[in-house]
Design a protein around this motif. Structure first.
Motif, PDB file in Angstrom:
ATOM      1  N   LYS A  56       0.684  -1.256  -0.216  1.00  0.00           N
ATOM      2  CA  LYS A  56      -0.034  -0.059   0.011  1.00  0.00           C
ATOM      3  C   LYS A  56       0.871   1.204   0.053  1.00  0.00           C
ATOM      4  O   LYS A  56       0.528   2.278  -0.477  1.00  0.00           O
ATOM      5  N   ASP A  57       1.992   1.253   0.584  1.00  0.00           N
ATOM      6  CA  ASP A  57       2.911   2.484   0.620  1.00  0.00           C
ATOM      7  C   ASP A  57       3.789   2.501  -0.538  1.00  0.00           C
ATOM      8  O   ASP A  57       4.801   3.265  -0.630  1.00  0.00           O
ATOM      9  N   ASP A  58       3.533   1.512  -1.599  1.00  0.00           N
ATOM     10  CA  ASP A  58       4.158   1.876  -2.980  1.00  0.00           C
ATOM     11  C   ASP A  58       3.553   2.249  -3.998  1.00  0.00           C
ATOM     12  O   ASP A  58       2.378   1.966  -4.205  1.00  0.00           O
ATOM     13  N   PHE A  59       4.044   3.488  -4.207  1.00  0.00           N
ATOM     14  CA  PHE A  59       3.091   4.295  -5.682  1.00  0.00           C
ATOM     15  C   PHE A  59       3.409   4.428  -6.806  1.00  0.00           C
ATOM     16  O   PHE A  59       4.695   4.703  -6.792  1.00  0.00           O
ATOM     17  N   LYS A  60       2.932   3.862  -7.589  1.00  0.00           N
ATOM     18  CA  LYS A  60       3.056   3.986  -9.075  1.00  0.00           C
ATOM     19  C   LYS A  60       1.957   4.487 -10.142  1.00  0.00           C
ATOM     20  O   LYS A  60       0.964   4.030  -9.981  1.00  0.00           O
ATOM     21  N   LEU A  61       2.672   5.724 -10.666  1.00  0.00           N
ATOM     22  CA  LEU A  61       1.778   6.351 -11.316  1.00  0.00           C
ATOM     23  C   LEU A  61       2.122   6.329 -12.801  1.00  0.00           C
ATOM     24  O   LEU A  61       3.136   5.963 -13.139  1.00  0.00           O
ATOM     25  N   CYS A  62       0.920   6.449 -13.540  1.00  0.00           N
ATOM     26  CA  CYS A  62       1.343   6.657 -14.967  1.00  0.00           C
ATOM     27  C   CYS A  62       0.221   7.263 -15.927  1.00  0.00           C
ATOM     28  O   CYS A  62      -1.014   7.350 -15.054  1.00  0.00           O
ATOM     29  N   TRP A  63       0.209   7.592 -16.937  1.00  0.00           N
ATOM     30  CA  TRP A  63      -0.699   7.932 -17.962  1.00  0.00           C
ATOM     31  C   TRP A  63      -1.148   6.980 -18.915  1.00  0.00           C
ATOM     32  O   TRP A  63      -0.389   6.357 -19.555  1.00  0.00           O
ATOM     33  N   VAL A  64      -2.372   6.637 -19.204  1.00  0.00           N
ATOM     34  CA  VAL A  64      -2.982   5.954 -20.192  1.00  0.00           C
ATOM     35  C   VAL A  64      -3.437   6.778 -21.343  1.00  0.00           C
ATOM     36  O   VAL A  64      -4.208   7.770 -20.792  1.00  0.00           O
ATOM     37  N   THR A  65      -2.989   6.957 -22.577  1.00  0.00           N
ATOM     38  CA  THR A  65      -3.713   7.850 -23.421  1.00  0.00           C
ATOM     39  C   THR A  65      -4.131   7.128 -24.688  1.00  0.00           C
ATOM     40  O   THR A  65      -4.090   5.857 -24.816  1.00  0.00           O
ATOM     41  N   GLU A  66      -4.478   7.854 -25.707  1.00  0.00           N
ATOM     42  CA  GLU A  66      -5.024   7.376 -26.677  1.00  0.00           C
ATOM     43  C   GLU A  66      -6.246   6.341 -26.715  1.00  0.00           C
ATOM     44  O   GLU A  66      -6.257   5.178 -27.334  1.00  0.00           O
ATOM     45  N   PHE A  67      -7.247   6.610 -26.078  1.00  0.00           N
ATOM     46  CA  PHE A  67      -8.431   5.934 -25.814  1.00  0.00           C
ATOM     47  C   PHE A  67      -9.062   5.557 -26.915  1.00  0.00           C
ATOM     48  O   PHE A  67      -9.236   6.485 -27.812  1.00  0.00           O
ATOM     49  N   PRO A  68      -9.603   4.570 -27.370  1.00  0.00           N
ATOM     50  CA  PRO A  68     -10.759   4.395 -28.483  1.00  0.00           C
ATOM     51  C   PRO A  68     -11.641   5.535 -28.346  1.00  0.00           C
ATOM     52  O   PRO A  68     -12.179   5.859 -27.052  1.00  0.00           O
ATOM     53  N   MET A  69     -12.218   5.871 -29.298  1.00  0.00           N
ATOM     54  CA  MET A  69     -13.196   7.072 -29.382  1.00  0.00           C
ATOM     55  C   MET A  69     -14.438   6.306 -29.151  1.00  0.00           C
ATOM     56  O   MET A  69     -15.418   6.956 -28.340  1.00  0.00           O
ATOM     57  N   PHE A  70     -14.481   5.216 -29.561  1.00  0.00           N
ATOM     58  CA  PHE A  70     -15.885   4.491 -29.293  1.00  0.00           C
ATOM     59  C   PHE A  70     -15.687   3.047 -28.900  1.00  0.00           C
ATOM     60  O   PHE A  70     -14.674   2.586 -29.257  1.00  0.00           O
TER      61      PHE A  70
END
Length: 604
Positions: free
Chosen positions: A425-439
């Motif tokens: 729980k005290d290990d924090f990993k962040l990221c971005w997820v991009t380019e989602f499908p439009m539909f």
């Protein structure tokens, strides 16, 4: 009977006193946590929101003070004056454990009945009881710490966005009902009978209008409402750190958001976040982690073994591949030690997410597996080499359509990691997820629907596919993910009226329907719209993740339970017939639950 505290003025909070205060005269106020009478010496633990401190009443104390001390019970409210002294027997488990306050004046401000549960962190009371007496539950140090951390995050947000040139602007609570993915909470109008306001599912349309109004950078800690089924990280009313910016692209919005998240981690936990954050496309996230909110605190990535499976005479693999599906595997390190029951439990996880089953194999010198009769020794060794599995590992395999394989193995991956204790729980990993499908295609509806909402801008290079191949169109949408949870999400918006009408048409809106639902926005689009985009971060979820709480109910002062009711106030509750009459409402209880999920739009 309670006593007045007239003439007494609190000088210090309980939890802040230390050795440097020895000799100081103090006046403290708070609740009695414990009271111990040792036959001549009475020790009282006094508690406020900053912590606890020990009070001591000695045989030398006045008879009046000793008599009062003998009456004190847990949760009595006390006012006390005395001198700070060193404790003869320090308590290293208390921040104030090296000192105590010798009582010189003691007043019982109010008495308390015996609470229905102990006011302490290690509480065994069930959640329903704690929520019924939430005002007592909120006295527990862990709950007060959660509320304090929530305050710090909100303050950090306001400070950061102010420094970055954002204006905090409130948007209405009473608005128009528009299709946004969840049911609206409706508010009947007394003046315009038969018509209704809707509580906002998000400030989405208003913040876009603020960009059109020239405010350039907006933020708000906004209350939102969605009448949907609840789970651990959902509530019918929740709070967003909401923002919108003009003349920006994805990188601008993501950069501002990274700065905010980094500041919160530093301000609240004194943790440095390395920037820029890692970026993963939606397709990569689904391929490797089986989720568009991947947990990066451990490995066990999904691996495509379709080429290997195509050479195996196993009907499950062949059927999936011939139907245009795939075969993927997850290697569970050390999983060879799992019992058959434990392996079957992982298979049940897969079935929950629509997989027909899970094949498995342990590639040891004496291999075990669910489909060994279809495998030659060289098949097992080649599979182990392909996925990097050792003799002590377990290979879990699912064959099906892309979504089923991704969902089921993505959840298996998390279940196995939890079982192996790989998630901290005290290990924090962040990221971005991009380019989602439009539909995304809805089997139930038999058509494509918006994955986010109809104001999300398609990627420029995919515009030519809008009418011809909707499944290929990507959007300028982005989610920020923390430890496998969507912390927030947003997109660059459509600012061209003609493109907006194209999107509405693809989603099944006639021009008349679009005008009826969103006419005020479309009309505004006639008057010069800047390119704009934004994002919303779930404040409740952010606090939950930073505190390690198991539910957002633990970080909201007065939350609702599974059926959206408040156990403390018994809301929702019937109202007087006269109130309904004024609103021209007839109270009719339907025989069946009404559910209309025809619009799958999600606002951020």
């Amino acid at each position: 009977m309670s006593e007045s505290i007239l003439g007494m003025k609190r000088t210090d909070m309980c939890g802040v006193l230390r050795e440097g205060d020895v000799g100081k005269s103090v006046t403290l106020m708070g609740w009695c946590h414990k009271c111990r009478d040792l036959g001549g010496l009475t020790f009282i633990t006094l508690r406020d929101r900053t912590g606890e401190v020990q009070l001591v009443v000695t045989p030398e104390s006045s008879e009046e003070i000793r008599n009062k001390a003998a009456r004190i019970r847990s949760e009595y409210v006390l006012a006390v004056s005395g001198k700070v002294e060193l404790r003869s027997a320090p308590n290293d488990n208390m921040p104030t454990g090296k000192i105590e306050v010798a009582v010189e004046d003691l007043r019982i401000v109010s008495e308390s009945e015996t609470p229905p549960f102990y006011i302490e962190d290690e509480n065994t009371a069930n959640e329903s009881l704690r929520l019924k007496y939430r005002y007592l539950d909120l006295r527990r140090p862990v709950m007060q710490n959660n509320m304090i951390l929530r305050h710090k995050i909100a303050k950090s947000a306001r400070d950061y966005f102010d420094q970055e040139g954002f204006l905090e602007i409130e948007t209405p609570m009473l608005g128009k009902s528009t299709p946004e993915g969840a049911r609206d909470y409706l508010v009947p109008s007394r003046v315009k009978q038969g018509s209704y306001f809707a509580l906002p599912q998000s400030p989405q349309l208003y913040k876009q209008l603020l960009m059109l109004s020239g405010y350039d950078r907006y933020m708000q800690i906004a209350k939102c409402f969605r009448d949907e089924d609840l789970r651990a990280d959902r509530q019918p009313e929740f709070t967003q750190v909401d923002l919108e910016m003009s003349f920006v692209d994805c990188d601008d919005v993501m950069g501002i958001t990274e700065g905010f998240v980094s500041k919160v981690f530093k301000d609240v936990l004194d943790v440095n976040v390395e920037l820029p954050l890692r970026r993963i496309t939606w397709q990569e996230a689904m391929d490797r982690y089986g989720s568009d909110k991947p947990d990066l605190r451990f490995g066990m990535e999904l691996q495509d073994i379709s080429s290997w499976a195509s050479n195996i005479d196993f009907v499950v693999f062949k059927g999936a591949l011939e139907a245009g599906g795939m075969v993927k595997a997850v290697v569970v390190p050390g999983g060879a030690s799992f019992s058959r029951k434990e392996i079957d439990a992982l298979g049940e996880v897969c079935k929950t997410y629509k997989a027909k089953g899970m094949a498995w194999v342990v590639p040891s010198s004496e291999p075990r597996g669910s489909f060994l009769k279809f495998l030659k020794p060289e098949d097992i060794s080649s599979l182990a080499a392909l996925v990097g599995a050792g003799e002590q590992d377990l290979i879990c395999i699912v064959a099906d359509k892309f979504k089923v394989v991704a969902d089921s193995l993505g959840q298996l991956r998390i279940a196995a990691a939890n079982k192996l204790g790989l998630i901290k729980k005290d290990d924090f990993k962040l990221c971005w997820v991009t380019e989602f499908p439009m539909f995304e295609y809805s089997e139930e509806e038999g058509r494509y629907m918006a994955m986010h909402h109809p104001f999300t801008c398609p990627m420029d290079e995919d515009l030519d596919h809008l009418e011809s191949n909707q499944g290929k169109v990507r959007s300028k949408a982005y989610d920020i993910v923390l430890n496998g949870c969507e912390l927030g999400g947003g997109s660059i918006r459509i600012h061209d009226r003609d493109l907006q009408m194209r999107i509405f048409k693809l989603l099944g809106f006639t021009e008349e329907a679009a005008q009826e639902q969103f006419g005020f926005l479309l009309d505004a689009f006639k008057f010069g719209v800047p390119p704009h985009g934004g994002l919303a971060i779930g404040l409740d979820r952010f606090v939950m993740l930073l505190t390690g709480a198991g539910s957002i109910r633990e970080v909201i002062a007065f939350p609702k339970v599974q059926n959206s009711s408040d156990l403390m106030t018994d809301a929702p509750a019937p109202v007087a017939p006269k109130q309904l009459e004024e609103l021209a409402i007839m109270n009719v209880v339907p025989t069946e639950d009404y559910c209309d999920d025809s619009d799958n739009l999600v606002m951020d």
